[in-house]
Design a protein around this motif. Structure first.
Motif, PDB file in Angstrom:
ATOM      1  N   LYS A  97       1.098  -1.487   0.025  1.00 28.21           N
ATOM      2  CA  LYS A  97      -0.354   0.259   0.066  1.00 28.21           C
ATOM      3  C   LYS A  97       1.015   1.103   0.192  1.00 28.21           C
ATOM      4  CE  LYS A  97      -3.887  -2.003   2.306  1.00 28.21           C
ATOM      5  NZ  LYS A  97      -4.694  -2.079   3.549  1.00 28.21           N
ATOM      6  N   LEU A  98       2.393   0.679   0.571  1.00 27.25           N
ATOM      7  CA  LEU A  98       2.559   2.290   0.185  1.00 27.25           C
ATOM      8  C   LEU A  98       3.478   2.364  -0.877  1.00 27.25           C
ATOM      9  CD1 LEU A  98       5.064   1.449   4.033  1.00 27.25           C
ATOM     10  CD2 LEU A  98       2.801   3.260   3.268  1.00 27.25           C
ATOM     11  N   ALA A  99       3.613   1.610  -2.168  1.00 29.22           N
ATOM     12  CA  ALA A  99       3.878   1.582  -3.260  1.00 29.22           C
ATOM     13  C   ALA A  99       3.436   3.141  -4.363  1.00 29.22           C
ATOM     14  CB  ALA A  99       4.121   0.253  -4.421  1.00 29.22           C
ATOM     15  N   ARG A 100       4.067   3.971  -4.632  1.00 30.56           N
ATOM     16  CA  ARG A 100       4.143   4.547  -5.740  1.00 30.56           C
ATOM     17  C   ARG A 100       4.735   4.809  -6.946  1.00 30.56           C
ATOM     18  NH1 ARG A 100       0.927   5.460  -1.579  1.00 30.56           N
ATOM     19  NH2 ARG A 100       1.309   6.533  -0.446  1.00 30.56           N
ATOM     20  N   PHE A 101       3.809   4.701  -8.119  1.00 26.89           N
ATOM     21  CA  PHE A 101       3.895   5.012  -9.530  1.00 26.89           C
ATOM     22  C   PHE A 101       3.775   3.483  -9.651  1.00 26.89           C
ATOM     23  CE2 PHE A 101       5.988   8.503  -7.671  1.00 26.89           C
ATOM     24  CZ  PHE A 101       5.547   9.502  -8.558  1.00 26.89           C
ATOM     25  N   LYS A 102       2.928   2.776  -8.933  1.00 27.58           N
ATOM     26  CA  LYS A 102       2.743   1.355  -9.339  1.00 27.58           C
ATOM     27  C   LYS A 102       2.657   0.406 -10.574  1.00 27.58           C
ATOM     28  CE  LYS A 102       0.776  -0.060  -4.969  1.00 27.58           C
ATOM     29  NZ  LYS A 102      -0.480  -0.795  -4.111  1.00 27.58           N
ATOM     30  N   GLY A 103       1.900   1.840 -12.128  1.00 25.71           N
ATOM     31  CA  GLY A 103       2.063   1.307 -13.169  1.00 25.71           C
ATOM     32  C   GLY A 103       3.027   1.095 -13.491  1.00 25.71           C
ATOM     33  N   PHE A 104       3.833   2.237 -13.239  1.00 31.04           N
ATOM     34  CA  PHE A 104       5.215   2.658 -13.837  1.00 31.04           C
ATOM     35  C   PHE A 104       5.802   1.575 -13.894  1.00 31.04           C
ATOM     36  CE2 PHE A 104       9.559   4.508 -13.077  1.00 31.04           C
ATOM     37  CZ  PHE A 104      10.456   4.563 -14.667  1.00 31.04           C
ATOM     38  N   PHE A 105       6.096   1.191 -12.917  1.00 33.77           N
ATOM     39  CA  PHE A 105       6.849   0.053 -12.689  1.00 33.77           C
ATOM     40  C   PHE A 105       6.602  -0.986 -13.098  1.00 33.77           C
ATOM     41  CE2 PHE A 105       8.047   3.054  -9.129  1.00 33.77           C
ATOM     42  CZ  PHE A 105       9.555   2.930  -9.107  1.00 33.77           C
ATOM     43  N   ARG A 106       4.943  -1.798 -12.959  1.00 30.12           N
ATOM     44  CA  ARG A 106       5.356  -3.100 -13.438  1.00 30.12           C
ATOM     45  C   ARG A 106       5.308  -2.226 -14.434  1.00 30.12           C
ATOM     46  NH1 ARG A 106      -1.519  -3.168 -11.408  1.00 30.12           N
ATOM     47  NH2 ARG A 106      -1.160  -3.329  -9.429  1.00 30.12           N
ATOM     48  N   VAL A 107       4.889  -1.759 -15.288  1.00 33.33           N
ATOM     49  CA  VAL A 107       6.171  -1.839 -17.372  1.00 33.33           C
ATOM     50  C   VAL A 107       7.768  -1.975 -17.392  1.00 33.33           C
ATOM     51  CG1 VAL A 107       6.113   0.032 -18.809  1.00 33.33           C
ATOM     52  CG2 VAL A 107       4.349  -0.460 -17.978  1.00 33.33           C
ATOM     53  N   TYR A 171       7.803 -11.996 -15.528  1.00 35.38           N
ATOM     54  CA  TYR A 171       6.658 -12.841 -16.239  1.00 35.38           C
ATOM     55  C   TYR A 171       6.337 -13.021 -14.990  1.00 35.38           C
ATOM     56  CZ  TYR A 171       4.575 -16.284 -18.263  1.00 35.38           C
ATOM     57  OH  TYR A 171       3.053 -17.111 -19.098  1.00 35.38           O
ATOM     58  N   ASN A 172       7.720 -13.358 -13.440  1.00 35.34           N
ATOM     59  CA  ASN A 172       6.472 -14.749 -12.553  1.00 35.34           C
ATOM     60  C   ASN A 172       6.606 -13.499 -11.753  1.00 35.34           C
ATOM     61  OD1 ASN A 172       7.287 -17.024 -13.853  1.00 35.34           O
ATOM     62  ND2 ASN A 172       8.683 -17.107 -12.837  1.00 35.34           N
ATOM     63  N   MET A 173       6.367 -12.144 -11.841  1.00 35.27           N
ATOM     64  CA  MET A 173       6.106 -10.704 -11.042  1.00 35.27           C
ATOM     65  C   MET A 173       4.922 -10.359 -11.227  1.00 35.27           C
ATOM     66  SD  MET A 173       7.555  -7.443 -11.349  1.00 35.27           S
ATOM     67  CE  MET A 173       6.718  -7.063 -12.884  1.00 35.27           C
ATOM     68  N   ILE A 174       4.435 -10.442 -12.568  1.00 32.50           N
ATOM     69  CA  ILE A 174       2.872 -11.153 -12.838  1.00 32.50           C
ATOM     70  C   ILE A 174       1.686 -11.724 -12.184  1.00 32.50           C
ATOM     71  CG2 ILE A 174       1.611 -10.170 -14.997  1.00 32.50           C
ATOM     72  CD1 ILE A 174       3.034  -7.919 -14.529  1.00 32.50           C
TER      73      ILE A 174
END
Length: 292
Positions: A97-107, A171-174
């Motif tokens: 919940k503390l993570a920011r910019f999750k979309g950017f880091f996922r990509v 890949y495994n992260m997703i």
């Protein structure tokens, strides 16, 4: 059971494709492993001979095969746990919940998976360069000596493992991220009420809930890492001193460099048997843990 002809008609095209492009080639390759099919047989099928299990006997007596098998087991034994740990750690950070910019880091973390292997291999060759590589520059800055990553037999496989883990862990992260998001929040709330710390929540809530996902990821990663080929082919060409020759690389050289296609087919099915045995072992261990 009543046969539904309409359902069979819809399924038939897919089954035909699977039979023609999967089962038929597999059976043909298995039959090929009992022959001496080589470049001479390609020119004239009259030169093709049935040799029985001679290819398998010769394979088990070939020192380079055992060298390649040892390299592959080393790669799998070290690379699979590292890849799972890296992907699970990244998924836990992105799910926080503390993570920011999750979309950017996922990509950003998934990008290496879809990046062309040859392109990133060239970049990594520069990073691992003995004199001008950024990694060795960092080691020198820390007061450590430089390492000939791709020229020293002791370090070539660790360098390949590092590159492969970086390339594939996204890949495994997703998959782990999807598993984490499916865990009910009520379980964590109950654990916090009982006074569980963050580490205890991870140990007694997160990991048990992720057990099926961890099994899936471990089987997929193991199967992929047993098929090590592209990384040593691009980075080291199997060297130095054959320290990065894998079973699949050995099969490629026998089949497409020396045109011993029957012998190469035998290598493929030995690798299949090994992967099948390790997968069954993983499933057996998972069942034992569930039975406790």
């Amino acid at each position: 059971m009543k046969l539904n002809w309409a359902a069979c008609a819809f399924v038939a095209p897919a089954l035909v494709v699977i039979v023609v492009f999967f089962f038929a080639p597999v059976l043909a390759g298995f039959a090929l492993s009992f022959t001496d099919f080589d470049i001479y047989a390609l020119a004239d099928l009259g030169n093709l001979r049935f040799v029985g299990i001679a290819n398998y006997v010769e394979l088990l007596q070939t020192p380079l095969f055992w060298k390649a098998l040892g390299n592959t087991l080393y790669f799998v034994g070290v690379g699979v746990p590292l890849s799972i740990a890296a992907s699970l750690g990244a998924a836990l950070l992105l799910n926080s919940k503390l993570a920011r910019f999750k979309g950017f880091f996922r990509v950003a973390l998934f990008a290496p998976v879809v990046t062309t292997l040859v392109a990133v291999a060239i970049v990594w060759r520069y990073l691992l360069h003995t004199r001008s590589g950024l990694i060795n520059y960092g080691l020198e800055w820390l007061g450590l000596g430089t390492i000939d990553w791709l020229g020293d037999p002791r370090w070539a496989m660790p360098a390949i493992i590092l590159f492969a883990v970086w390339k594939n862990f996204g890949y495994n992260m997703i998959i782990f991220l999807a598993g984490l998001q499916s865990i009910p929040e009520e379980l964590y709330e109950a654990a916090r009420i009982d006074g569980a710390s963050s580490w205890q929540q991870l140990r007694f809530v997160t990991l048990p809930s992720l057990a099926p996902v961890i099994l899936l990821v471990s089987v997929l990663t193991m199967a992929g890492y047993f098929q090590l080929f592209a990384e040593p082919y691009v980075m080291t060409q199997g060297g130095p001193l054959q320290s990065t020759v894998s079973v699949l690389y050995f099969m490629y050289e026998e089949g497409f460099k020396w045109w011993n296609l029957g012998f190469a087919s035998a290598i493929a099915f030995i690798l299949f048997v090994l992967m099948f045995a390790v997968t069954m072992l993983q499933l057996y261990v998972a069942r034992l843990r569930e039975a406790r």
